[in-house]
Motif scaffolding. Structure first.
Motif, PDB file in Angstrom:
ATOM      1  N   MET A 230       4.020   3.580  -6.478  1.00  0.00           N
ATOM      2  CA  MET A 230       4.062   4.145  -5.120  1.00  0.00           C
ATOM      3  C   MET A 230       2.757   3.896  -4.370  1.00  0.00           C
ATOM      4  SD  MET A 230       6.014   7.727  -5.677  1.00  0.00           S
ATOM      5  CE  MET A 230       6.657   8.162  -4.105  1.00  0.00           C
TER       6      MET A 230
ATOM      7  N   VAL B  49       4.918   6.900   1.136  1.00  0.00           N
ATOM      8  CA  VAL B  49       5.055   6.573  -0.294  1.00  0.00           C
ATOM      9  C   VAL B  49       3.679   6.315  -0.908  1.00  0.00           C
ATOM     10  CG1 VAL B  49       5.918   4.807  -1.894  1.00  0.00           C
ATOM     11  CG2 VAL B  49       7.413   5.737  -0.138  1.00  0.00           C
ATOM     12  N   GLY B  50       2.835   5.613  -0.165  1.00  0.00           N
ATOM     13  CA  GLY B  50       1.483   5.314  -0.658  1.00  0.00           C
ATOM     14  C   GLY B  50       0.677   6.581  -0.890  1.00  0.00           C
TER      15      GLY B  50
ATOM     16  N   GLY C  64      10.262   0.957  -4.272  1.00  0.00           N
ATOM     17  CA  GLY C  64       9.745   0.008  -3.274  1.00  0.00           C
ATOM     18  C   GLY C  64      10.678  -0.168  -2.094  1.00  0.00           C
TER      19      GLY C  64
ATOM     20  N   ASN D  47       0.840   1.553  -4.615  1.00  0.00           N
ATOM     21  CA  ASN D  47       0.653   0.147  -4.268  1.00  0.00           C
ATOM     22  C   ASN D  47       1.442  -0.285  -3.035  1.00  0.00           C
ATOM     23  OD1 ASN D  47      -0.748  -2.198  -5.082  1.00  0.00           O
ATOM     24  ND2 ASN D  47       1.228  -3.095  -5.635  1.00  0.00           N
ATOM     25  N   ARG D  48       2.446   0.496  -2.668  1.00  0.00           N
ATOM     26  CA  ARG D  48       3.207   0.287  -1.428  1.00  0.00           C
ATOM     27  C   ARG D  48       3.756  -1.126  -1.259  1.00  0.00           C
ATOM     28  NH1 ARG D  48       0.439   2.138   3.860  1.00  0.00           N
ATOM     29  NH2 ARG D  48      -1.540   1.592   2.995  1.00  0.00           N
ATOM     30  N   GLN D  49       4.317  -1.718  -2.322  1.00  0.00           N
ATOM     31  CA  GLN D  49       4.846  -3.072  -2.197  1.00  0.00           C
ATOM     32  C   GLN D  49       6.355  -3.058  -2.387  1.00  0.00           C
ATOM     33  OE1 GLN D  49       2.932  -5.909  -1.679  1.00  0.00           O
ATOM     34  NE2 GLN D  49       1.069  -4.685  -1.498  1.00  0.00           N
TER      35      GLN D  49
ATOM     36  N   SER E 145       6.865  -4.469  -7.441  1.00  0.00           N
ATOM     37  CA  SER E 145       6.924  -3.251  -8.260  1.00  0.00           C
ATOM     38  C   SER E 145       7.421  -3.578  -9.664  1.00  0.00           C
ATOM     39  CB  SER E 145       7.834  -2.216  -7.612  1.00  0.00           C
ATOM     40  OG  SER E 145       7.353  -1.912  -6.332  1.00  0.00           O
TER      41      SER E 145
ATOM     42  N   LYS F 253       6.603   3.466   4.054  1.00  0.00           N
ATOM     43  CA  LYS F 253       5.619   2.969   3.084  1.00  0.00           C
ATOM     44  C   LYS F 253       4.332   3.795   3.101  1.00  0.00           C
ATOM     45  CE  LYS F 253       7.407  -1.123   1.535  1.00  0.00           C
ATOM     46  NZ  LYS F 253       8.813  -0.780   1.409  1.00  0.00           N
ATOM     47  N   ALA F 254       3.916   4.236   4.282  1.00  0.00           N
ATOM     48  CA  ALA F 254       2.664   5.001   4.364  1.00  0.00           C
ATOM     49  C   ALA F 254       2.791   6.287   3.549  1.00  0.00           C
ATOM     50  CB  ALA F 254       2.342   5.321   5.811  1.00  0.00           C
TER      51      ALA F 254
END
Ligand code: SF4
Ligand code: SF4
Lengths: 203, 377
Positions: A28, A176-177, A168, A30-32, A37, A173-174
């Motif tokens: 998470m 999740v990061g 992923g 790593n936000r990819q 992932s 994404k923000a």
């Protein structure tokens, strides 16, 4: 030998509950996407397999279960894993929190090494000997095909890790990061606490 | 400046009475057990006071058009009286606010909704309930609480955190003590920390087959029940509970005017946010009416507003709706137009929300009030 596969399969949920926090934190934060992932999960699994191989070798050669030294190694492994996760969590936010120089170094240390961090985390988290692993070690002492037993246990216990990279696909994404970094930071504190508690109780 | 549109019943006594009348019946029905004969004089009197209080607060909501102000009065007083009633009940049953190993072994610990986040995975994969409470019998049994909380969440989503949770009133209350915040800016990204807590507590509890958040981290243990101090570990646990309570429920909400514990720490809040996704009610932002004054961002106690739009973690408390000077924020039923029918959208939302609030807080409200009155007579 195939009973170890069954042990692994039946305890996969408990393995995910134990080591899943670490994988989730890494993936998470790593936000990819899903592909990247899966690469991180692969690295984590390789690290985990490497530790299993070492434990299997020790069990096969020395033919003894987990004793005081095993508990000590486990505690050190937990503390190192905690520190690694702390570095991973803060290496990516440090810039926001503290002065520039320390933050830049820490950030530089982590950037581009995510796969290595994942592999290292796998290596150390497999040292965190859980009840299923203890029962496997117990049943492997003095048995044939010890390495094979460990490999089958590894395969069985890995099944429930497979859906994790699909985190992923989450769009925000923000968020999740941030959740990933927070998970990594709390996991770090828990492992460091557990490690010191194990050392304290054993000595 | 664009004028804020008013609701159909705002400032209209007759219309307000019309909209409140069904609620009188429903609240009366819910408190009927307390109002019926056979109770002590003080208990019946408390039930009548509770009935009048709940009805008048609802009427004020309808008449003034302000939701959060009157909701908060009920919510905060309800939380305080819940704790008084809960603690006195514990003292009556086991002569202490603490529980021992024996009570854990006999499964007599009341179930709290926050445990839901930790029982789901073990129940699904190991068919085990990892909480030492009674499944169907007694006070706050596991099945009754799960049905109430999940039912509530399906209907109003994370509205539970501002309309039903019997702890939420604590930091809602402390966050309102100062008129201006001492710490003015709180990064709204902190709200994602609660999701990390959810992931971790769910997995950690599944691994250890015990509810870890309750054992180690719940700030509300300080005002409900906690483990008896018998050794170093239980001492550390109690220190953690009281410290978290002081920091997350008292000091930080006081300084920031935000509900820090609920917004950033509670795993149940994070789980309920996910229910907002499947829920028919939301708070909608109309960009065409917005004048970018930023009042909503400052007002939101849950750190749930981004660029003036309520997000996933909105607890539908209605504060931003009250604060917005142009009516750009409003209660909304998904699938309907936010321009029209906004009175009905709000009414449709506050009816079930308020009924749930009285369901969860009503009984303890009456008991707590009766206890206080008994102290003085
Ligand atoms: S967005 Fe509005 S309704 Fe939602 S929690 Fe914040 S203030 Fe309350
Ligand atoms: S309170 Fe928020 S939504 Fe309302 S006008 Fe101001 S910025 Fe826009």
């Amino acid at each position: 030998m195939f009973e170890s596969l069954l042990i692994g399969l039946s305890t996969s949920a408990s393995c995910v509950a134990t080591c899943g926090n670490v994988v989730i934190g890494i993936i998470m934060a790593n936000r990819q996407g899903v592909g990247r992932s899966f690469a991180l999960l692969g690295a984590f699994m390789c690290g985990r397999l490497a530790t299993y191989a070492v434990i299997a070798a020790v069990v096969a050669v020395v033919s003894v279960g987990v004793g005081g030294i095993g508990a000590c190694a486990m505690a050190v492994g937990q503390i190192l894993l905690g520190l690694l996760m702390l570095l991973y969590a803060f290496g990516r936010t440090w810039r926001l929190c503290v002065g520039h120089r320390a933050s830049r170094r820490l950030y530089a240390l982590c950037r581009g090494r995510v796969v290595a961090v994942a592999a290292m985390a796998g290596l150390l988290s497999a040292l965190n000997v859980c009840p299923p692993m203890l029962s496997l070690i117990g049943s492997s002492v003095g048995a044939d095909h010890v390495v094979g037993r460990f490999v089958l246990f590894f395969i069985g216990s890995s099944v429930l890790f497979l859906p994790m990279p699909f985190i992923g696909t989450i769009r925000n994404k923000a968020a999740v990061g941030i959740i990933g970094r927070a998970v990594a930071a709390i996991v770090a504190i828990i492992f460091i606490f557990k490690g010191f508690a194990t050392l304290f109780y054993n000595f | 400046m664009k004028n804020k549109p008013t609701y159909w019943s705002t400032g209209r006594i007759g219309r307000s009475i019309l909209l409140t009348a069904p609620m009188v019946l429903l609240i009366g029905l819910m408190l009927s057990g307390n109002l019926a004969g056979g109770q002590s004089y003080v208990h019946t009197f408390s039930a009548v006071v509770a009935l009048l209080f709940f009805v008048s607060m609802f009427w004020m909501m309808i008449y003034t058009g302000r939701t959060d102000r009157w909701r908060a009065v009920v919510f905060i007083i309800g939380a305080l009286l819940f704790c008084i009633s809960f603690i006195s009940n514990l003292i009556e049953v086991r002569s202490s606010m603490t529980f021992s190993d024996a009570e854990q072994l006999t499964c007599t610990i009341p179930f709290c909704h926050i445990v839901t986040t930790m029982v789901i995975i073990p129940a699904a994969i190991k068919q085990t309930i990892i909480f030492p409470g009674s499944l169907v019998e007694g006070y706050a049994s596991i099945s009754s609480m799960l049905v109430i909380v999940l039912g509530f969440s399906i209907v109003i989503g994370r509205g539970f955190c501002s309309w039903g949770c019997f702890y939420g009133g604590w930091d809602d209350g402390t966050s309102r003590i100062l008129r201006r915040p001492v710490i003015r800016r709180v990064n709204s990204a902190f709200r994602w920390f609660a999701f990390a807590m959810l992931v971790l507590m769910a997995l950690w509890s599944a691994e250890s087959l015990s509810p870890k958040y309750c054992e180690w981290l719940c700030p509300f243990k300080a005002v409900t029940e906690n483990e008896r101090i018998v050794d170093g570990v239980t001492l550390v646990k109690n220190i953690v509970f009281y410290t978290l309570f002081v920091v997350l429920v008292v000091v930080l909400p006081l300084l920031t005017r935000k509900r820090i514990q609920c917004a950033t720490f509670c795993p149940m809040g994070a789980l309920l946010s996910l229910f907002n996704k499947i829920n028919v009610f939301d708070v909608r932002h109309r960009a065409d009416l917005c004048i970018n004054c930023g009042r909503c961002d400052k007002a939101c106690p849950m750190l749930a507003i981004e660029n003036h739009c309520p997000t996933l973690t909105c607890s539908k408390c209605g504060r931003c709706v009250d604060e917005c000077p142009t009516g750009a924020l409003r209660y909304h039923v998904r699938g309907t137009s936010p321009d029209r029918h906004f009175t009905w959208a709000r009414t449709l939302y506050i009816y079930p929300a308020y009924i749930f609030m009285v369901t969860l807080l009503g009984g303890s409200f009456v008991n707590g009030l009766a206890l206080i009155i008994n102290l003085f007579i």
